[in-house]
Design a protein around this motif. Structure first.
Motif, PDB file in Angstrom:
ATOM      1  N   VAL A 155     -30.212   2.549  17.939  1.00  0.00           N
ATOM      2  CA  VAL A 155     -29.347   1.542  18.537  1.00  0.00           C
ATOM      3  C   VAL A 155     -29.760   1.395  19.998  1.00  0.00           C
ATOM      4  O   VAL A 155     -29.725   2.359  20.766  1.00  0.00           O
ATOM      5  CB  VAL A 155     -27.848   1.923  18.454  1.00  0.00           C
ATOM      6  N   PHE A 156     -30.174   0.190  20.346  1.00  0.00           N
ATOM      7  CA  PHE A 156     -30.619  -0.108  21.707  1.00  0.00           C
ATOM      8  C   PHE A 156     -29.472  -0.709  22.510  1.00  0.00           C
ATOM      9  O   PHE A 156     -28.612  -1.394  21.951  1.00  0.00           O
ATOM     10  CB  PHE A 156     -31.786  -1.100  21.661  1.00  0.00           C
ATOM     11  N   HIS A 157     -29.489  -0.446  23.804  1.00  0.00           N
ATOM     12  CA  HIS A 157     -28.484  -1.083  24.657  1.00  0.00           C
ATOM     13  C   HIS A 157     -29.039  -1.376  26.035  1.00  0.00           C
ATOM     14  O   HIS A 157     -29.995  -0.748  26.502  1.00  0.00           O
ATOM     15  CB  HIS A 157     -27.204  -0.243  24.746  1.00  0.00           C
ATOM     16  N   CYS A 158     -28.421  -2.358  26.660  1.00  0.00           N
ATOM     17  CA  CYS A 158     -28.678  -2.692  28.059  1.00  0.00           C
ATOM     18  C   CYS A 158     -27.310  -2.743  28.738  1.00  0.00           C
ATOM     19  O   CYS A 158     -26.368  -2.108  28.268  1.00  0.00           O
ATOM     20  CB  CYS A 158     -29.444  -4.012  28.183  1.00  0.00           C
ATOM     21  N   ALA A 159     -27.169  -3.488  29.806  1.00  0.00           N
ATOM     22  CA  ALA A 159     -25.889  -3.554  30.508  1.00  0.00           C
ATOM     23  C   ALA A 159     -24.868  -4.425  29.782  1.00  0.00           C
ATOM     24  O   ALA A 159     -23.702  -4.055  29.660  1.00  0.00           O
ATOM     25  CB  ALA A 159     -26.094  -4.057  31.935  1.00  0.00           C
ATOM     26  N   SER A 160     -25.299  -5.582  29.280  1.00  0.00           N
ATOM     27  CA  SER A 160     -24.338  -6.522  28.698  1.00  0.00           C
ATOM     28  C   SER A 160     -24.677  -6.988  27.289  1.00  0.00           C
ATOM     29  O   SER A 160     -23.910  -7.753  26.699  1.00  0.00           O
ATOM     30  CB  SER A 160     -24.192  -7.746  29.598  1.00  0.00           C
ATOM     31  N   GLY A 161     -25.791  -6.579  26.741  1.00  0.00           N
ATOM     32  CA  GLY A 161     -26.156  -6.941  25.383  1.00  0.00           C
ATOM     33  C   GLY A 161     -27.178  -8.055  25.268  1.00  0.00           C
ATOM     34  O   GLY A 161     -27.607  -8.378  24.167  1.00  0.00           O
ATOM     35  N   TRP A 162     -27.586  -8.633  26.352  1.00  0.00           N
ATOM     36  CA  TRP A 162     -28.567  -9.727  26.299  1.00  0.00           C
ATOM     37  C   TRP A 162     -29.978  -9.188  26.087  1.00  0.00           C
ATOM     38  O   TRP A 162     -30.665  -9.579  25.157  1.00  0.00           O
ATOM     39  CB  TRP A 162     -28.499 -10.570  27.568  1.00  0.00           C
ATOM     40  N   ARG A 163     -30.412  -8.303  26.967  1.00  0.00           N
ATOM     41  CA  ARG A 163     -31.773  -7.769  26.855  1.00  0.00           C
ATOM     42  C   ARG A 163     -31.961  -6.997  25.564  1.00  0.00           C
ATOM     43  O   ARG A 163     -33.002  -7.086  24.913  1.00  0.00           O
ATOM     44  CB  ARG A 163     -32.097  -6.863  28.053  1.00  0.00           C
ATOM     45  N   SER A 164     -30.926  -6.249  25.166  1.00  0.00           N
ATOM     46  CA  SER A 164     -31.067  -5.465  23.938  1.00  0.00           C
ATOM     47  C   SER A 164     -31.102  -6.360  22.699  1.00  0.00           C
ATOM     48  O   SER A 164     -31.782  -6.032  21.731  1.00  0.00           O
ATOM     49  CB  SER A 164     -29.963  -4.411  23.826  1.00  0.00           C
ATOM     50  N   ALA A 165     -30.412  -7.490  22.720  1.00  0.00           N
ATOM     51  CA  ALA A 165     -30.498  -8.423  21.591  1.00  0.00           C
ATOM     52  C   ALA A 165     -31.919  -8.946  21.444  1.00  0.00           C
ATOM     53  O   ALA A 165     -32.478  -8.973  20.334  1.00  0.00           O
ATOM     54  CB  ALA A 165     -29.514  -9.581  21.772  1.00  0.00           C
ATOM     55  N   LEU A 166     -32.524  -9.352  22.552  1.00  0.00           N
ATOM     56  CA  LEU A 166     -33.899  -9.844  22.508  1.00  0.00           C
ATOM     57  C   LEU A 166     -34.867  -8.735  22.096  1.00  0.00           C
ATOM     58  O   LEU A 166     -35.806  -8.964  21.330  1.00  0.00           O
ATOM     59  CB  LEU A 166     -34.305 -10.426  23.857  1.00  0.00           C
ATOM     60  N   THR A 167     -34.629  -7.539  22.578  1.00  0.00           N
ATOM     61  CA  THR A 167     -35.474  -6.400  22.241  1.00  0.00           C
ATOM     62  C   THR A 167     -35.436  -6.114  20.746  1.00  0.00           C
ATOM     63  O   THR A 167     -36.481  -5.960  20.103  1.00  0.00           O
ATOM     64  CB  THR A 167     -35.027  -5.146  23.021  1.00  0.00           C
ATOM     65  N   VAL A 168     -34.247  -6.044  20.190  1.00  0.00           N
ATOM     66  CA  VAL A 168     -34.115  -5.720  18.767  1.00  0.00           C
ATOM     67  C   VAL A 168     -34.689  -6.839  17.905  1.00  0.00           C
ATOM     68  O   VAL A 168     -35.317  -6.570  16.882  1.00  0.00           O
ATOM     69  CB  VAL A 168     -32.648  -5.379  18.418  1.00  0.00           C
ATOM     70  N   ALA A 169     -34.535  -8.089  18.323  1.00  0.00           N
ATOM     71  CA  ALA A 169     -35.153  -9.190  17.562  1.00  0.00           C
ATOM     72  C   ALA A 169     -36.669  -9.041  17.547  1.00  0.00           C
ATOM     73  O   ALA A 169     -37.308  -9.222  16.501  1.00  0.00           O
ATOM     74  CB  ALA A 169     -34.746 -10.536  18.159  1.00  0.00           C
ATOM     75  N   THR A 170     -37.247  -8.689  18.679  1.00  0.00           N
ATOM     76  CA  THR A 170     -38.697  -8.483  18.754  1.00  0.00           C
ATOM     77  C   THR A 170     -39.124  -7.305  17.880  1.00  0.00           C
ATOM     78  O   THR A 170     -40.105  -7.396  17.132  1.00  0.00           O
ATOM     79  CB  THR A 170     -39.138  -8.257  20.212  1.00  0.00           C
ATOM     80  N   LEU A 171     -38.382  -6.203  17.955  1.00  0.00           N
ATOM     81  CA  LEU A 171     -38.718  -5.034  17.147  1.00  0.00           C
ATOM     82  C   LEU A 171     -38.586  -5.336  15.664  1.00  0.00           C
ATOM     83  O   LEU A 171     -39.404  -4.887  14.854  1.00  0.00           O
ATOM     84  CB  LEU A 171     -37.843  -3.847  17.535  1.00  0.00           C
ATOM     85  N   GLN A 172     -37.585  -6.106  15.310  1.00  0.00           N
ATOM     86  CA  GLN A 172     -37.414  -6.512  13.916  1.00  0.00           C
ATOM     87  C   GLN A 172     -38.628  -7.319  13.462  1.00  0.00           C
ATOM     88  O   GLN A 172     -39.123  -7.131  12.349  1.00  0.00           O
ATOM     89  CB  GLN A 172     -36.133  -7.334  13.783  1.00  0.00           C
ATOM     90  N   ASP A 173     -39.117  -8.211  14.326  1.00  0.00           N
ATOM     91  CA  ASP A 173     -40.319  -8.985  14.004  1.00  0.00           C
ATOM     92  C   ASP A 173     -41.524  -8.075  13.786  1.00  0.00           C
ATOM     93  O   ASP A 173     -42.419  -8.397  13.010  1.00  0.00           O
ATOM     94  CB  ASP A 173     -40.639  -9.994  15.108  1.00  0.00           C
ATOM     95  N   MET A 174     -41.548  -6.936  14.469  1.00  0.00           N
ATOM     96  CA  MET A 174     -42.634  -5.972  14.327  1.00  0.00           C
ATOM     97  C   MET A 174     -42.481  -5.111  13.072  1.00  0.00           C
ATOM     98  O   MET A 174     -43.416  -4.406  12.693  1.00  0.00           O
ATOM     99  CB  MET A 174     -42.686  -5.052  15.553  1.00  0.00           C
ATOM    100  N   GLY A 175     -41.291  -5.135  12.458  1.00  0.00           N
ATOM    101  CA  GLY A 175     -41.033  -4.308  11.284  1.00  0.00           C
ATOM    102  C   GLY A 175     -40.307  -3.013  11.587  1.00  0.00           C
ATOM    103  O   GLY A 175     -40.220  -2.135  10.730  1.00  0.00           O
ATOM    104  N   PHE A 176     -39.781  -2.889  12.800  1.00  0.00           N
ATOM    105  CA  PHE A 176     -39.038  -1.694  13.205  1.00  0.00           C
ATOM    106  C   PHE A 176     -37.557  -1.971  13.040  1.00  0.00           C
ATOM    107  O   PHE A 176     -37.031  -2.935  13.602  1.00  0.00           O
ATOM    108  CB  PHE A 176     -39.359  -1.346  14.665  1.00  0.00           C
ATOM    109  N   ASN A 177     -36.865  -1.131  12.278  1.00  0.00           N
ATOM    110  CA  ASN A 177     -35.454  -1.338  11.995  1.00  0.00           C
ATOM    111  C   ASN A 177     -34.595  -0.754  13.113  1.00  0.00           C
ATOM    112  O   ASN A 177     -34.696   0.436  13.422  1.00  0.00           O
ATOM    113  CB  ASN A 177     -35.091  -0.693  10.651  1.00  0.00           C
ATOM    114  N   ALA A 178     -33.755  -1.592  13.712  1.00  0.00           N
ATOM    115  CA  ALA A 178     -32.882  -1.152  14.798  1.00  0.00           C
ATOM    116  C   ALA A 178     -31.687  -2.095  14.897  1.00  0.00           C
ATOM    117  O   ALA A 178     -31.684  -3.175  14.322  1.00  0.00           O
ATOM    118  CB  ALA A 178     -33.649  -1.131  16.125  1.00  0.00           C
ATOM    119  N   ALA A 179     -30.698  -1.650  15.646  1.00  0.00           N
ATOM    120  CA  ALA A 179     -29.520  -2.461  15.961  1.00  0.00           C
ATOM    121  C   ALA A 179     -29.331  -2.412  17.472  1.00  0.00           C
ATOM    122  O   ALA A 179     -30.075  -1.717  18.175  1.00  0.00           O
ATOM    123  CB  ALA A 179     -28.289  -1.907  15.249  1.00  0.00           C
ATOM    124  N   HIS A 180     -28.327  -3.144  17.957  1.00  0.00           N
ATOM    125  CA  HIS A 180     -28.042  -3.070  19.386  1.00  0.00           C
ATOM    126  C   HIS A 180     -26.545  -3.040  19.628  1.00  0.00           C
ATOM    127  O   HIS A 180     -25.749  -3.466  18.797  1.00  0.00           O
ATOM    128  CB  HIS A 180     -28.735  -4.211  20.157  1.00  0.00           C
TER     129      HIS A 180
END
Length: 132
Positions: free
Chosen positions: A87-112
């Motif tokens: 589970v990834f996090h940043c301060a408000s959920g914006w950066r972590s949402a973009l991060t997890v979307a990118t990781l999902q595109d790579m095939g890495f399973n995660a949430a934020h």
């Protein structure tokens, strides 16, 4: 100022429609799960100033894709643990949402963490402060 084709807010909204989001209350309840890896992607200065979730690992936003990718010379073993939930996090959920979307595109399973560290603090989640 140039007009952009899409805004950062639009990108975050699109990411949130296709990724797993965890609310703060749920993550607080799961914090001690040994199969959970909480990843703080905030800048090191943010962590130093406001503290961090105890037991979380720090992975700067600019290195995530490289640290996760086992083919990268920058790969970190913490991202290759079998059976772990990330589970990834940043301060408000914006950066972590973009991060997890990118990781999902790579095939890495995660949430934020949907509302980020600021909501974690607001809801009384444990915070570890840096040593002075």
């Amino acid at each position: 100022m140039p007009t952009l084709k899409t805004t950062a807010a639009d990108m975050v909204a699109a990411a949130r429609q296709r990724i797993d989001e965890i609310d703060t209350e749920t993550l607080i309840a799961q914090q001690d799960d040994p199969d959970l890896v909480i990843v703080d992607i905030r800048d090191v200065r943010e962590r130093h100033k406001t503290g961090h979730i105890p037991g979380s690992i720090h992975a700067p936003r600019g290195m995530i894709e490289f640290w996760v990718d086992p083919q990268s010379p920058y790969h970190k073993d913490v991202f290759a643990q079998e059976g772990k939930r990330y589970v990834f996090h940043c301060a408000s959920g914006w950066r972590s949402a973009l991060t997890v979307a990118t990781l999902q595109d790579m095939g890495f399973n995660a949430a934020h963490l949907r509302d980020g560290f600021s909501d974690w603090v607001k809801q009384g989640g444990a915070v570890a402060l840096p040593e002075k």
